[in-house]
Design a protein around this motif. Structure first.
Motif, PDB file in Angstrom:
ATOM      1  N   GLY A  59       0.785  -1.230   0.000  1.00  0.00           N
ATOM      2  CA  GLY A  59       0.000   0.000   0.000  1.00  0.00           C
ATOM      3  C   GLY A  59       0.813   1.273   0.000  1.00  0.00           C
ATOM      4  O   GLY A  59       0.251   2.364   0.076  1.00  0.00           O
ATOM      5  N   TYR A  60       2.134   1.161  -0.097  1.00  0.00           N
ATOM      6  CA  TYR A  60       2.986   2.347  -0.130  1.00  0.00           C
ATOM      7  C   TYR A  60       3.136   2.880  -1.558  1.00  0.00           C
ATOM      8  O   TYR A  60       3.151   2.107  -2.526  1.00  0.00           O
ATOM      9  CB  TYR A  60       4.387   2.020   0.381  1.00  0.00           C
ATOM     10  CG  TYR A  60       4.507   1.832   1.872  1.00  0.00           C
ATOM     11  CD1 TYR A  60       4.534   2.923   2.733  1.00  0.00           C
ATOM     12  CD2 TYR A  60       4.624   0.551   2.424  1.00  0.00           C
ATOM     13  CE1 TYR A  60       4.658   2.750   4.104  1.00  0.00           C
ATOM     14  CE2 TYR A  60       4.751   0.369   3.795  1.00  0.00           C
ATOM     15  CZ  TYR A  60       4.772   1.471   4.626  1.00  0.00           C
ATOM     16  OH  TYR A  60       4.901   1.298   5.991  1.00  0.00           O
ATOM     17  N   THR A  61       3.277   4.202  -1.667  1.00  0.00           N
ATOM     18  CA  THR A  61       3.849   4.823  -2.849  1.00  0.00           C
ATOM     19  C   THR A  61       5.342   4.925  -2.593  1.00  0.00           C
ATOM     20  O   THR A  61       5.756   5.407  -1.531  1.00  0.00           O
ATOM     21  CB  THR A  61       3.251   6.219  -3.088  1.00  0.00           C
ATOM     22  OG1 THR A  61       1.837   6.098  -3.302  1.00  0.00           O
ATOM     23  CG2 THR A  61       3.893   6.885  -4.297  1.00  0.00           C
ATOM     24  N   VAL A  62       6.167   4.475  -3.531  1.00  0.00           N
ATOM     25  CA  VAL A  62       7.578   4.218  -3.237  1.00  0.00           C
ATOM     26  C   VAL A  62       8.496   5.034  -4.133  1.00  0.00           C
ATOM     27  O   VAL A  62       8.272   5.147  -5.343  1.00  0.00           O
ATOM     28  CB  VAL A  62       7.896   2.713  -3.397  1.00  0.00           C
ATOM     29  CG1 VAL A  62       9.364   2.431  -3.078  1.00  0.00           C
ATOM     30  CG2 VAL A  62       6.992   1.876  -2.497  1.00  0.00           C
ATOM     31  N   ASP A  63       9.558   5.579  -3.523  1.00  0.00           N
ATOM     32  CA  ASP A  63      10.707   6.092  -4.252  1.00  0.00           C
ATOM     33  C   ASP A  63      11.827   5.068  -4.109  1.00  0.00           C
ATOM     34  O   ASP A  63      12.317   4.824  -2.996  1.00  0.00           O
ATOM     35  CB  ASP A  63      11.168   7.440  -3.691  1.00  0.00           C
ATOM     36  CG  ASP A  63      10.246   8.578  -4.094  1.00  0.00           C
ATOM     37  OD1 ASP A  63       9.496   8.421  -5.073  1.00  0.00           O
ATOM     38  OD2 ASP A  63      10.269   9.636  -3.420  1.00  0.00           O
ATOM     39  N   GLY A  64      12.213   4.444  -5.212  1.00  0.00           N
ATOM     40  CA  GLY A  64      13.330   3.506  -5.208  1.00  0.00           C
ATOM     41  C   GLY A  64      14.595   4.237  -5.622  1.00  0.00           C
ATOM     42  O   GLY A  64      14.668   4.789  -6.722  1.00  0.00           O
ATOM     43  N   VAL A  65      15.597   4.254  -4.738  1.00  0.00           N
ATOM     44  CA  VAL A  65      16.801   5.067  -4.942  1.00  0.00           C
ATOM     45  C   VAL A  65      18.043   4.181  -4.977  1.00  0.00           C
ATOM     46  O   VAL A  65      18.228   3.317  -4.109  1.00  0.00           O
ATOM     47  CB  VAL A  65      16.943   6.123  -3.817  1.00  0.00           C
ATOM     48  CG1 VAL A  65      18.283   6.843  -3.900  1.00  0.00           C
ATOM     49  CG2 VAL A  65      15.795   7.120  -3.887  1.00  0.00           C
ATOM     50  N   ASP A  66      18.886   4.420  -5.969  1.00  0.00           N
ATOM     51  CA  ASP A  66      20.183   3.769  -6.029  1.00  0.00           C
ATOM     52  C   ASP A  66      21.158   4.740  -6.688  1.00  0.00           C
ATOM     53  O   ASP A  66      20.739   5.617  -7.452  1.00  0.00           O
ATOM     54  CB  ASP A  66      20.115   2.466  -6.837  1.00  0.00           C
ATOM     55  CG  ASP A  66      21.206   1.469  -6.429  1.00  0.00           C
ATOM     56  OD1 ASP A  66      20.882   0.437  -5.825  1.00  0.00           O
ATOM     57  OD2 ASP A  66      22.389   1.751  -6.709  1.00  0.00           O
ATOM     58  N   PHE A  67      22.452   4.606  -6.366  1.00  0.00           N
ATOM     59  CA  PHE A  67      23.404   5.523  -7.000  1.00  0.00           C
ATOM     60  C   PHE A  67      24.035   4.924  -8.242  1.00  0.00           C
ATOM     61  O   PHE A  67      24.838   5.569  -8.909  1.00  0.00           O
ATOM     62  CB  PHE A  67      24.438   6.029  -6.008  1.00  0.00           C
ATOM     63  CG  PHE A  67      25.624   5.127  -5.748  1.00  0.00           C
ATOM     64  CD1 PHE A  67      25.589   3.759  -5.951  1.00  0.00           C
ATOM     65  CD2 PHE A  67      26.811   5.680  -5.269  1.00  0.00           C
ATOM     66  CE1 PHE A  67      26.691   2.961  -5.705  1.00  0.00           C
ATOM     67  CE2 PHE A  67      27.928   4.890  -5.019  1.00  0.00           C
ATOM     68  CZ  PHE A  67      27.862   3.526  -5.242  1.00  0.00           C
ATOM     69  N   ALA A  68      23.648   3.687  -8.581  1.00  0.00           N
ATOM     70  CA  ALA A  68      24.165   3.020  -9.771  1.00  0.00           C
ATOM     71  C   ALA A  68      23.098   3.028 -10.853  1.00  0.00           C
ATOM     72  O   ALA A  68      22.053   2.383 -10.712  1.00  0.00           O
ATOM     73  CB  ALA A  68      24.575   1.593  -9.439  1.00  0.00           C
ATOM     74  N   GLU A  69      23.353   3.742 -11.932  1.00  0.00           N
ATOM     75  CA  GLU A  69      22.368   3.831 -13.008  1.00  0.00           C
ATOM     76  C   GLU A  69      22.117   2.463 -13.632  1.00  0.00           C
ATOM     77  O   GLU A  69      21.004   2.179 -14.095  1.00  0.00           O
ATOM     78  CB  GLU A  69      22.848   4.824 -14.067  1.00  0.00           C
ATOM     79  CG  GLU A  69      21.807   5.130 -15.133  1.00  0.00           C
ATOM     80  CD  GLU A  69      20.514   5.705 -14.579  1.00  0.00           C
ATOM     81  OE1 GLU A  69      19.438   5.205 -14.969  1.00  0.00           O
ATOM     82  OE2 GLU A  69      20.578   6.626 -13.738  1.00  0.00           O
ATOM     83  N   GLY A  70      23.119   1.584 -13.621  1.00  0.00           N
ATOM     84  CA  GLY A  70      22.928   0.240 -14.148  1.00  0.00           C
ATOM     85  C   GLY A  70      21.836  -0.529 -13.413  1.00  0.00           C
ATOM     86  O   GLY A  70      21.069  -1.282 -14.022  1.00  0.00           O
ATOM     87  N   ALA A  71      21.751  -0.322 -12.087  1.00  0.00           N
ATOM     88  CA  ALA A  71      20.701  -0.969 -11.299  1.00  0.00           C
ATOM     89  C   ALA A  71      19.333  -0.424 -11.679  1.00  0.00           C
ATOM     90  O   ALA A  71      18.360  -1.168 -11.852  1.00  0.00           O
ATOM     91  CB  ALA A  71      20.965  -0.754  -9.814  1.00  0.00           C
ATOM     92  N   LEU A  72      19.247   0.889 -11.846  1.00  0.00           N
ATOM     93  CA  LEU A  72      17.957   1.513 -12.137  1.00  0.00           C
ATOM     94  C   LEU A  72      17.480   1.197 -13.547  1.00  0.00           C
ATOM     95  O   LEU A  72      16.267   1.095 -13.780  1.00  0.00           O
ATOM     96  CB  LEU A  72      18.076   3.026 -11.933  1.00  0.00           C
ATOM     97  CG  LEU A  72      18.385   3.438 -10.487  1.00  0.00           C
ATOM     98  CD1 LEU A  72      18.661   4.935 -10.408  1.00  0.00           C
ATOM     99  CD2 LEU A  72      17.247   3.064  -9.550  1.00  0.00           C
ATOM    100  N   GLU A  73      18.406   1.035 -14.477  1.00  0.00           N
ATOM    101  CA  GLU A  73      18.004   0.631 -15.827  1.00  0.00           C
ATOM    102  C   GLU A  73      17.289  -0.710 -15.786  1.00  0.00           C
ATOM    103  O   GLU A  73      16.262  -0.908 -16.454  1.00  0.00           O
ATOM    104  CB  GLU A  73      19.232   0.558 -16.735  1.00  0.00           C
ATOM    105  CG  GLU A  73      19.820   1.928 -17.090  1.00  0.00           C
ATOM    106  CD  GLU A  73      21.116   1.808 -17.864  1.00  0.00           C
ATOM    107  OE1 GLU A  73      21.583   0.660 -18.092  1.00  0.00           O
ATOM    108  OE2 GLU A  73      21.676   2.858 -18.244  1.00  0.00           O
ATOM    109  N   ARG A  74      17.824  -1.645 -15.003  1.00  0.00           N
ATOM    110  CA  ARG A  74      17.167  -2.943 -14.878  1.00  0.00           C
ATOM    111  C   ARG A  74      15.841  -2.820 -14.142  1.00  0.00           C
ATOM    112  O   ARG A  74      14.852  -3.466 -14.507  1.00  0.00           O
ATOM    113  CB  ARG A  74      18.089  -3.929 -14.170  1.00  0.00           C
ATOM    114  CG  ARG A  74      19.200  -4.448 -15.063  1.00  0.00           C
ATOM    115  CD  ARG A  74      20.088  -5.441 -14.338  1.00  0.00           C
ATOM    116  NE  ARG A  74      19.344  -6.553 -13.755  1.00  0.00           N
ATOM    117  CZ  ARG A  74      19.883  -7.488 -12.987  1.00  0.00           C
ATOM    118  NH1 ARG A  74      21.192  -7.435 -12.718  1.00  0.00           N
ATOM    119  NH2 ARG A  74      19.164  -8.464 -12.503  1.00  0.00           N
TER     120      ARG A  74
END
Length: 248
Positions: A59-74
């Motif tokens: 039930g959360y609205t989520v901000d997923g944060v990482d400093f590696a753009e490779g992780a966020l692309e996936r």
């Protein structure tokens, strides 16, 4: 494994990841971090987004944060159809946190990430400022007790966990699949201020100290015992140390 954004991106670009989210972890999140109405969550070190997506199911609205753009692309590719989550590239230890939700978060999670921060306690205190009044900061970490010697850089020992939780007045610890699960409240342990009614008498003081750091830039401290415990620079074992300091 590297600590730079480039090395972490390469880690994810080659198809690697981290241990999947376990049922015991999920159960503890359901029990100790239920989503309030309109709840917002911040998932730090989100990687490919498994935990972020699970939090949306609670039930959360989520901000997923990482400093590696490779992780966020996936994460963006693998969860393109998941509503209620946005992916942000940020180094929460150093970057401006302005892109994050100004109204605060009811839950902030760090799963298998805290051991990689150069200054984990300072980072947690910075993140705690983003919590709502009743918000919770949940840290899930391997412990050295259950981690092979060659991989203990990904884990925390008991002393490190004690240092990490010491500033927080509201703490609880659980175990999930041999991970330590730390649930921390917003309020940090208050410092004690001493108000003087007259100026202190002047004293001439001479001293010397050595600062010991490791290859990650962490400073070695000792805890002074007695009636007023305090953290201080580790004193070399020499005649200039008090007996109490030498016991540290």
């Amino acid at each position: 494994m590297g600590y730079t954004r480039t090395n972490w991106s390469e880690h994810y670009n080659t198809g690697q990841g981290f241990r999947r989210l376990g049922d015991e972890e999920k159960g503890l999140l359901v029990e100790h971090a239920p989503a309030p109405e309109g709840g917002r969550a911040l998932d730090i070190g989100c990687g490919t987004g498994e935990l972020s997506v699970y939090l949306t199911s609670l039930g959360y609205t989520v901000d997923g944060v990482d400093f590696a753009e490779g992780a966020l692309e996936r994460a963006r590719a693998e969860h393109a159809e998941t509503p209620g989550v946005r992916w942000l590239c940020l180094d929460v230890g150093n970057d401006d946190l302005e892109p994050l939700a100004g109204e605060g978060y009811d839950l902030i999670t760090l799963r298998l990430a805290v051991a990689f921060f150069p200054n984990p306690t300072a980072t947690l205190l910075r993140l705690a400022e983003l919590l709502t009044e009743d918000g919770r900061l949940v840290v899930i970490t391997p412990t050295t007790e259950h981690t092979p010697a060659e991989r203990r850089y990904i884990a925390l020992d008991e002393d490190q966990i004690a240092v990490l939780t010491d500033p927080f007045s509201d703490t609880a610890r659980y175990t999930a699949d041999q991970f330590a699960v730390l649930v921390l409240g917003k309020k940090a342990r208050p410092g004690q201020a001493v108000e003087r009614t007259h100026p202190p008498e002047p004293h001439a003081v001479f001293g010397a100290a050595a600062v010991v750091v490791d290859d990650q830039g962490r400073v070695l401290l000792g805890r002074r015992l007695g009636r007023t415990p305090a953290w201080e620079l580790r004193c070399p074992r020499s005649a200039t140390c008090s007996p109490q300091q030498r016991r540290l």
